[in-house]
Design a protein around this motif. Structure first.
Motif, PDB file in Angstrom:
ATOM      1  N   GLU A 162     -25.411  42.901 -31.015  1.00  0.00           N
ATOM      2  CA  GLU A 162     -25.272  44.326 -31.345  1.00  0.00           C
ATOM      3  C   GLU A 162     -24.398  45.039 -30.322  1.00  0.00           C
ATOM      4  N   LEU A 163     -24.560  44.697 -29.050  1.00  0.00           N
ATOM      5  CA  LEU A 163     -23.751  45.309 -28.002  1.00  0.00           C
ATOM      6  C   LEU A 163     -22.275  44.994 -28.196  1.00  0.00           C
ATOM      7  N   GLN A 164     -21.970  43.730 -28.524  1.00  0.00           N
ATOM      8  CA  GLN A 164     -20.576  43.339 -28.766  1.00  0.00           C
ATOM      9  C   GLN A 164     -20.018  44.083 -29.978  1.00  0.00           C
ATOM     10  N   ALA A 165     -20.814  44.167 -31.032  1.00  0.00           N
ATOM     11  CA  ALA A 165     -20.358  44.826 -32.256  1.00  0.00           C
ATOM     12  C   ALA A 165     -20.045  46.303 -31.997  1.00  0.00           C
ATOM     13  N   VAL A 166     -20.914  46.980 -31.238  1.00  0.00           N
ATOM     14  CA  VAL A 166     -20.680  48.386 -30.892  1.00  0.00           C
ATOM     15  C   VAL A 166     -19.410  48.526 -30.048  1.00  0.00           C
ATOM     16  N   THR A 167     -19.221  47.603 -29.126  1.00  0.00           N
ATOM     17  CA  THR A 167     -18.051  47.646 -28.231  1.00  0.00           C
ATOM     18  C   THR A 167     -16.742  47.525 -29.004  1.00  0.00           C
ATOM     19  N   TYR A 168     -16.730  46.692 -30.047  1.00  0.00           N
ATOM     20  CA  TYR A 168     -15.491  46.422 -30.783  1.00  0.00           C
ATOM     21  C   TYR A 168     -15.187  47.448 -31.877  1.00  0.00           C
ATOM     22  N   PHE A 169     -16.119  48.360 -32.150  1.00  0.00           N
ATOM     23  CA  PHE A 169     -15.954  49.220 -33.325  1.00  0.00           C
ATOM     24  C   PHE A 169     -14.708  50.101 -33.251  1.00  0.00           C
ATOM     25  N   THR A 170     -14.482  50.782 -32.125  1.00  0.00           N
ATOM     26  CA  THR A 170     -13.370  51.732 -32.044  1.00  0.00           C
ATOM     27  C   THR A 170     -12.032  51.050 -32.319  1.00  0.00           C
ATOM     28  N   GLU A 171     -11.807  49.887 -31.697  1.00  0.00           N
ATOM     29  CA  GLU A 171     -10.555  49.161 -31.928  1.00  0.00           C
ATOM     30  C   GLU A 171     -10.437  48.720 -33.387  1.00  0.00           C
ATOM     31  N   TYR A 193     -12.777  38.443 -32.860  1.00  0.00           N
ATOM     32  CA  TYR A 193     -12.082  39.481 -32.082  1.00  0.00           C
ATOM     33  C   TYR A 193     -10.792  38.930 -31.492  1.00  0.00           C
ATOM     34  N   TRP A 194     -10.801  37.719 -30.956  1.00  0.00           N
ATOM     35  CA  TRP A 194      -9.576  37.099 -30.441  1.00  0.00           C
ATOM     36  C   TRP A 194      -8.522  36.993 -31.543  1.00  0.00           C
ATOM     37  N   TYR A 195      -8.970  36.549 -32.724  1.00  0.00           N
ATOM     38  CA  TYR A 195      -8.049  36.418 -33.859  1.00  0.00           C
ATOM     39  C   TYR A 195      -7.430  37.769 -34.205  1.00  0.00           C
ATOM     40  N   PHE A 196      -8.262  38.793 -34.239  1.00  0.00           N
ATOM     41  CA  PHE A 196      -7.794  40.153 -34.515  1.00  0.00           C
ATOM     42  C   PHE A 196      -6.751  40.596 -33.478  1.00  0.00           C
ATOM     43  N   LYS A 197      -7.007  40.349 -32.191  1.00  0.00           N
ATOM     44  CA  LYS A 197      -6.089  40.779 -31.136  1.00  0.00           C
ATOM     45  C   LYS A 197      -4.793  39.956 -31.137  1.00  0.00           C
ATOM     46  N   ASN A 198      -4.874  38.680 -31.490  1.00  0.00           N
ATOM     47  CA  ASN A 198      -3.654  37.875 -31.605  1.00  0.00           C
ATOM     48  C   ASN A 198      -2.766  38.404 -32.723  1.00  0.00           C
ATOM     49  N   ASN A 199      -3.387  38.765 -33.838  1.00  0.00           N
ATOM     50  CA  ASN A 199      -2.646  39.401 -34.932  1.00  0.00           C
ATOM     51  C   ASN A 199      -2.059  40.726 -34.486  1.00  0.00           C
ATOM     52  N   GLU A 200      -2.834  41.490 -33.736  1.00  0.00           N
ATOM     53  CA  GLU A 200      -2.404  42.820 -33.317  1.00  0.00           C
ATOM     54  C   GLU A 200      -1.122  42.760 -32.491  1.00  0.00           C
ATOM     55  N   TYR A 201      -1.050  41.818 -31.557  1.00  0.00           N
ATOM     56  CA  TYR A 201       0.164  41.706 -30.737  1.00  0.00           C
ATOM     57  C   TYR A 201       1.371  41.395 -31.615  1.00  0.00           C
ATOM     58  N   PHE A 202       1.204  40.453 -32.528  1.00  0.00           N
ATOM     59  CA  PHE A 202       2.293  40.070 -33.427  1.00  0.00           C
ATOM     60  C   PHE A 202       2.722  41.252 -34.300  1.00  0.00           C
ATOM     61  N   VAL A 203       1.740  41.956 -34.842  1.00  0.00           N
ATOM     62  CA  VAL A 203       2.025  43.112 -35.703  1.00  0.00           C
ATOM     63  C   VAL A 203       2.785  44.193 -34.936  1.00  0.00           C
ATOM     64  N   MET A 204       2.344  44.506 -33.725  1.00  0.00           N
ATOM     65  CA  MET A 204       2.993  45.555 -32.939  1.00  0.00           C
ATOM     66  C   MET A 204       4.434  45.184 -32.575  1.00  0.00           C
ATOM     67  N   ARG A 205       4.676  43.893 -32.360  1.00  0.00           N
ATOM     68  CA  ARG A 205       6.039  43.448 -32.090  1.00  0.00           C
ATOM     69  C   ARG A 205       6.913  43.640 -33.328  1.00  0.00           C
ATOM     70  N   LEU A 206       6.390  43.306 -34.499  1.00  0.00           N
ATOM     71  CA  LEU A 206       7.158  43.494 -35.732  1.00  0.00           C
ATOM     72  C   LEU A 206       7.433  44.975 -35.988  1.00  0.00           C
ATOM     73  N   VAL A 207       6.417  45.799 -35.788  1.00  0.00           N
ATOM     74  CA  VAL A 207       6.581  47.241 -36.008  1.00  0.00           C
ATOM     75  C   VAL A 207       7.643  47.800 -35.071  1.00  0.00           C
ATOM     76  N   ASP A 208       7.606  47.389 -33.810  1.00  0.00           N
ATOM     77  CA  ASP A 208       8.584  47.849 -32.838  1.00  0.00           C
ATOM     78  C   ASP A 208      10.000  47.443 -33.239  1.00  0.00           C
ATOM     79  N   ILE A 209      10.176  46.194 -33.653  1.00  0.00           N
ATOM     80  CA  ILE A 209      11.499  45.702 -34.058  1.00  0.00           C
ATOM     81  C   ILE A 209      11.985  46.416 -35.309  1.00  0.00           C
ATOM     82  N   GLU A 210      11.099  46.579 -36.283  1.00  0.00           N
ATOM     83  CA  GLU A 210      11.496  47.242 -37.534  1.00  0.00           C
ATOM     84  C   GLU A 210      11.830  48.713 -37.300  1.00  0.00           C
ATOM     85  N   ASN A 211      11.108  49.388 -36.418  1.00  0.00           N
ATOM     86  CA  ASN A 211      11.405  50.788 -36.102  1.00  0.00           C
ATOM     87  C   ASN A 211      12.768  50.927 -35.419  1.00  0.00           C
TER      88      ASN A 211
END
Length: 338
Positions: A161-170, A310-328
């Motif tokens: 439950e503590l982990q789940a609460v911690t990850y909610f905002t992200e 959560y690791w999988y989500f963050k690995n995707n996030e880095y890739f996504v942000m790089r694509l968004v930056d390049i496309e912008n």
């Protein structure tokens, strides 16, 4: 045990020695040469031959040849399973990891380009799909938020439950971003009357890239080939690649743009691709599981599953942000030139 000679008789091949290379692949030694005899899963047998024929007929020829038996069929029945026969390629090419991935993405682009078709949309089809997906994502976000509020009323939180609460905002922020990109796709689709489909390999992997003795390269294992939007092949590849410990895969960005150089996404396809990658589905699947919320099972195991999601989500996030930056940056440069 399967009688391999009986199967090979249908190809007029005499078996000298058979070596089990993997659970479903046998390396066949014979006077006629060395072959690979592959068994098919029952669920893939019915459509396999038609899929391979369709890929060939659409002009894509960089797949490992599959031999016909004496009856002209690409698939042969054994006592225990169905099989197909192909040449055994030595795959002696000792290229770098990135070079083999570059080839994989070039070939994926070539496969999609050769087999692409335009499918006319029915009235309101894209809008209906958008509304359904947006509602699903919003409902999952709201359910997660309700779970967090329930946890915060307790005096003591379990480790899960503590982990789940911690990850909610992200997780909530990533969901909002994914919905924003989904809305961008929906807006772009209002100008489109068609969508693209192509033959997807279905299991893109560098393990499915092989070379012959003359260093000509091929793709193998088309058992999961099917017609779908081209981006599905890439989503499946990155889904597997990012399911690991925390990484910042800059090579993945290079591989993606290798594909784009050979078969670029259309304007409406890029935001949809980014939206699917950005949405933290894995985290929602773990947190909203009834067994996890009811505190059933091992806390250690549940926490492991959540951390991996959560690791999988963050690995995707880095890739996504790089694509968004390049496309912008591309958009800004195009506007400046215009």
């Amino acid at each position: 045990m399967e009688d391999f000679q009986a199967i090979l008789d249908q190809y007029q091949v005499k078996l000298e020695f058979a070596e089990q290379h993997s659970p479903r692949l046998v390396k066949v030694y014979s006077p006629q040469g060395t072959f690979g005899l592959k068994s098919l899963r029952n669920s893939r047998t019915k459509d396999f031959a038609e899929r391979v024929r369709s890929v060939y007929e659409n002009g894509y020829t960089h797949l490992v040849p599959i031999y016909r038996n004496v009856y002209g069929s690409l698939v042969t029945a054994g006592k225990e399973s169905y099989y197909y026969l192909m040449p055994w390629l030595p795959d002696s090419q000792a290229d770098e990891r990135s070079a083999r991935h570059d080839y994989l993405f070039k070939e994926a682009a070539s496969l999609h380009r050769q087999t692409v078709q335009e499918i006319k949309l029915q009235g309101g089809e894209a809008e209906a799909g958008f509304e359904a997906m947006k509602k699903k994502w919003e409902d999952q976000k709201n359910a997660y938020e309700a779970y967090v509020e329930q946890c915060e009323k307790q005096w003591y939180l379990s480790p899960f439950e503590l982990q789940a609460v911690t990850y909610f905002t992200e997780t909530a922020r990533a969901t909002d971003f994914a919905i924003e990109k989904l809305e961008e796709w929906n807006e772009a689709m209002k100008e489109q009357e068609t969508v693209r489909t192509a033959f997807n390999h279905g299991s893109l992997s560098v393990q499915h890239v092989v070379y012959d003795s003359s260093e000509k390269s091929y793709l193998l294992n088309f058992e999961k080939a099917h017609r779908a939007p081209p981006m599905n092949d890439l989503l499946q590849f990155f889904n597997k690649t990012f399911r690991t410990y925390p990484i910042r895969c800059e090579e993945c960005v290079d591989w993606f743009y290798t594909y784009q150089k050979n078969f670029p996404f259309r304007k409406e396809e890029m935001p949809l691709f980014i939206s699917y990658l950005a949405y933290p589905e894995a985290v929602y699947r773990i947190v909203l599981s009834p067994d996890h919320q009811n505190n059933k099972g091992s806390q250690l195991q549940k926490n492991r599953e959540l951390i991996k999601a959560y690791w999988y989500f963050k690995n995707n996030e880095y890739f996504v942000m790089r694509l968004v930056d390049i496309e912008n940056k591309k958009k800004a440069e195009a506007q400046a030139e215009g």
